[in-house]
Design a protein around this motif. Structure first.
Motif, PDB file in Angstrom:
ATOM      1  N   ASN A 298       0.844  -1.192   0.000  1.00  0.00           N
ATOM      2  CA  ASN A 298       0.000   0.000   0.000  1.00  0.00           C
ATOM      3  C   ASN A 298       0.880   1.243   0.000  1.00  0.00           C
ATOM      4  N   LEU A 299       0.690   2.117  -0.994  1.00  0.00           N
ATOM      5  CA  LEU A 299       1.514   3.310  -1.137  1.00  0.00           C
ATOM      6  C   LEU A 299       0.697   4.577  -0.878  1.00  0.00           C
ATOM      7  N   LEU A 300       1.339   5.537  -0.223  1.00  0.00           N
ATOM      8  CA  LEU A 300       0.763   6.862  -0.018  1.00  0.00           C
ATOM      9  C   LEU A 300       1.800   7.896  -0.420  1.00  0.00           C
ATOM     10  N   SER A 301       1.399   8.881  -1.210  1.00  0.00           N
ATOM     11  CA  SER A 301       2.295   9.966  -1.585  1.00  0.00           C
ATOM     12  C   SER A 301       1.662  11.292  -1.180  1.00  0.00           C
ATOM     13  N   TYR A 302       2.376  12.048  -0.344  1.00  0.00           N
ATOM     14  CA  TYR A 302       1.889  13.337   0.136  1.00  0.00           C
ATOM     15  C   TYR A 302       2.815  14.469  -0.306  1.00  0.00           C
ATOM     16  N   VAL A 303       3.374  14.356  -1.487  1.00  0.00           N
ATOM     17  CA  VAL A 303       4.233  15.407  -2.010  1.00  0.00           C
ATOM     18  C   VAL A 303       3.430  16.698  -2.147  1.00  0.00           C
ATOM     19  N   GLY A 304       3.906  17.771  -1.510  1.00  0.00           N
ATOM     20  CA  GLY A 304       3.240  19.054  -1.604  1.00  0.00           C
ATOM     21  C   GLY A 304       1.973  19.170  -0.788  1.00  0.00           C
ATOM     22  N   GLU A 305       1.676  18.172   0.040  1.00  0.00           N
ATOM     23  CA  GLU A 305       0.458  18.188   0.844  1.00  0.00           C
ATOM     24  C   GLU A 305       0.801  18.136   2.327  1.00  0.00           C
ATOM     25  N   ASP A 306      -0.152  18.594   3.138  1.00  0.00           N
ATOM     26  CA  ASP A 306       0.012  18.540   4.591  1.00  0.00           C
ATOM     27  C   ASP A 306      -0.143  17.092   5.049  1.00  0.00           C
ATOM     28  N   CYS A 307       0.861  16.581   5.738  1.00  0.00           N
ATOM     29  CA  CYS A 307       0.776  15.208   6.230  1.00  0.00           C
ATOM     30  C   CYS A 307       1.303  15.103   7.661  1.00  0.00           C
ATOM     31  N   ILE A 308       1.052  16.162   8.457  1.00  0.00           N
ATOM     32  CA  ILE A 308       1.484  16.157   9.849  1.00  0.00           C
ATOM     33  C   ILE A 308       0.716  15.085  10.623  1.00  0.00           C
ATOM     34  N   LEU A 309       1.447  14.296  11.386  1.00  0.00           N
ATOM     35  CA  LEU A 309       0.839  13.242  12.205  1.00  0.00           C
ATOM     36  C   LEU A 309       0.763  13.629  13.679  1.00  0.00           C
ATOM     37  N   GLY A 310       1.690  14.461  14.130  1.00  0.00           N
ATOM     38  CA  GLY A 310       1.697  14.890  15.518  1.00  0.00           C
ATOM     39  C   GLY A 310       2.024  16.370  15.597  1.00  0.00           C
ATOM     40  N   ILE A 311       1.239  17.115  16.389  1.00  0.00           N
ATOM     41  CA  ILE A 311       1.414  18.565  16.451  1.00  0.00           C
ATOM     42  C   ILE A 311       1.195  19.037  17.882  1.00  0.00           C
ATOM     43  N   PRO A 312       1.917  20.084  18.327  1.00  0.00           N
ATOM     44  CA  PRO A 312       1.736  20.565  19.697  1.00  0.00           C
ATOM     45  C   PRO A 312       0.356  21.206  19.897  1.00  0.00           C
ATOM     46  N   ASN A 313      -0.249  20.968  21.061  1.00  0.00           N
ATOM     47  CA  ASN A 313      -1.487  21.647  21.410  1.00  0.00           C
ATOM     48  C   ASN A 313      -1.177  22.907  22.218  1.00  0.00           C
ATOM     49  N   LYS A 314      -2.197  23.510  22.836  1.00  0.00           N
ATOM     50  CA  LYS A 314      -1.982  24.747  23.585  1.00  0.00           C
ATOM     51  C   LYS A 314      -1.045  24.551  24.775  1.00  0.00           C
ATOM     52  N   CYS A 315      -0.979  23.324  25.275  1.00  0.00           N
ATOM     53  CA  CYS A 315      -0.093  23.025  26.414  1.00  0.00           C
ATOM     54  C   CYS A 315       1.281  22.553  25.948  1.00  0.00           C
ATOM     55  N   GLU A 316       1.556  22.686  24.643  1.00  0.00           N
ATOM     56  CA  GLU A 316       2.833  22.269  24.056  1.00  0.00           C
ATOM     57  C   GLU A 316       3.058  20.761  24.153  1.00  0.00           C
ATOM     58  N   MET A 317       1.967  20.012  24.239  1.00  0.00           N
ATOM     59  CA  MET A 317       2.041  18.552  24.243  1.00  0.00           C
ATOM     60  C   MET A 317       1.691  18.056  22.843  1.00  0.00           C
ATOM     61  N   ILE A 318       2.400  17.055  22.372  1.00  0.00           N
ATOM     62  CA  ILE A 318       2.145  16.519  21.029  1.00  0.00           C
ATOM     63  C   ILE A 318       0.892  15.658  21.057  1.00  0.00           C
TER      64      ILE A 318
END
Length: 401
Positions: A143-163
């Motif tokens: 199974n292939l996924l290509s995210y060239v030029g696209e948003d592919c963030i999996l983990g991001i900080p919240n307001k408390c700076e926790m991922i």
């Protein structure tokens, strides 16, 4: 006035309305006592004396554990994406990856650097190497996924700076639960991690997110990354916080082969060093070579491709040795400034315009000595005790009568 009424009397004196003292009642609800009692999840070991000890599970035998995150770093354009795409195909086909046995099963490859056409080109060469078809690997669960030029963030900080996981991370976890892959590859961490790579807490939380996917899917999750300038110069292959190394259970670093000072680097030769392996041997290094669109193991003892390459180098060594002998140019088997055969031969271009690395000529020289196809012969005045390389086996001395 009793002692218990003294505070109320003082309140009247100060012009405030006296407050009735609050008395505790035996059946009054208590915040502490009424809170649900939490219990630590201690592991029950009462049957471990009789239960069989579980076998450790590997995605790649003795190298990459199952249900864990694996970090694979490499300098830009060194070939790490291609190497792990090869591994994805190896899992699906149940064939060795760089000479190592793998767990057979589906694979998920999520890339953010190569578009669909590039993945098609690379897979065509990989399938040709494995003598497989696209229909075969599709049926096997590639199974292939290509995210060239696209948003592919999996983990991001919240307001408390926790991922915290993004919706895409949740979708990837659902895919792991559904597909049950043997391995998942995510290329690269810079494209999927929205936190600070130097923040130990955030990198730890992100690795735990990846571990959650690995456990849920009963697979290995590889995250590919580029090292920093410091990581390259020190040889660690890391960038940012040490948590990238500390929190994964296996890590490898791919880089160009090191050469001796003055030697021309071989652009097709790379090394993969296993920098960390919590469950097995670590520190081993594989030497790989780019050939016809894939990387192959240089040191595979039973590889037919390796034997064929060795024969070509052996033939070239003998060809050059005879050529230099006809020109009365003496060569040595010992390193020297200008007469060391492997070094001199590595500077000669073949009919295809390419050179062969000195190390390969050194290996060829040892093979040819062992096969009695070359020998050392004395030349010049006996007092000088000098020897030079010569083709053929050493002549037998005649017995004197």
């Amino acid at each position: 006035m009793s002692i218990t009424d003294e505070p109320a009397a003082k309140a009247v004196i100060n012009g405030r309305k006296p407050q009735k003292p609050r008395l505790a009642v035996d059946n009054e609800p208590s915040v502490i006592s009424d809170a649900p009692k939490l219990k630590l999840p201690f592991i029950k070991m009462s049957t471990w004396d009789t239960d069989p000890v579980p076998e450790r599970q590997w995605a790649v035998q003795d190298r990459i554990p199952l249900k864990q995150t694996y970090l694979f770093t490499g300098n830009g354009a060194v070939g790490k994406s291609l190497v792990d795409l090869q591994r994805a195909v190896a899992h699906v086909l149940g064939k060795p990856w760089l000479g190592m046995p793998v767990r057979q099963g589906p694979a998920i490859y999520m890339g953010a650097e190569d578009d669909t056409d590039e993945l098609h080109i690379r897979l065509a060469a990989i399938l040709d190497h494995y003598e497989a078809t696209f229909a075969g690997v599709i049926a096997g669960g590639l199974n292939l996924l290509s995210y060239v030029g696209e948003d592919c963030i999996l983990g991001i900080p919240n307001k408390c700076e926790m991922i915290e996981p993004t919706p895409l991370c949740g979708m990837l976890k659902e895919a792991a639960l559904d597909i049950k892959p043997a391995a998942m590859m995510i290329d690269t961490v810079a494209d999927v991690y929205g936190g600070s790579e130097t923040d130990r807490g955030q990198t730890t939380q992100f690795v735990k997110l990846m571990n959650g996917i690995a456990v849920a899917g009963n697979c290995s999750v590889a995250i590919l990354a580029h090292p920093s300038v410091a990581g390259m110069s020190t040889g660690t292959g890391l960038s940012g916080s040490t948590a990238w190394h500390n929190k994964v259970r296996a890590r490898a670093y791919m880089k160009a082969m090191e050469t001796e000072r003055g030697d021309e680097p071989d652009p097709d030769a790379k090394s993969i060093q296993f920098m960390k392996n919590n469950y097995g041997r670590q520190g081993d290094t594989l030497q790989v070579r780019w050939q016809r669109g894939v990387y192959v193991l240089e040191s595979a003892p039973n590889s037919l491709e390796r034997l064929a390459e060795d024969q070509k180098v052996d033939y070239r060594f003998l060809q050059l040795l005879n050529q230099f002998r006809d020109q009365d140019r003496n060569l040595s088997d010992k390193p020297s400034a200008n007469a060391y055969a492997p070094k001199v031969f590595s500077e000669q271009k073949g009919s295809d315009g390419k050179r062969i690395n000195k190390r390969h000529f050194e290996d060829a020289m040892q093979r040819l000595f062992g096969a009695n196809k070359i020998h050392l012969e004395a030349y010049g005045p006996a007092s000088r005790d000098r020897t030079r390389l010569a083709p053929g086996s050493r002549p037998q001395k005649e017995n004197s009568l």
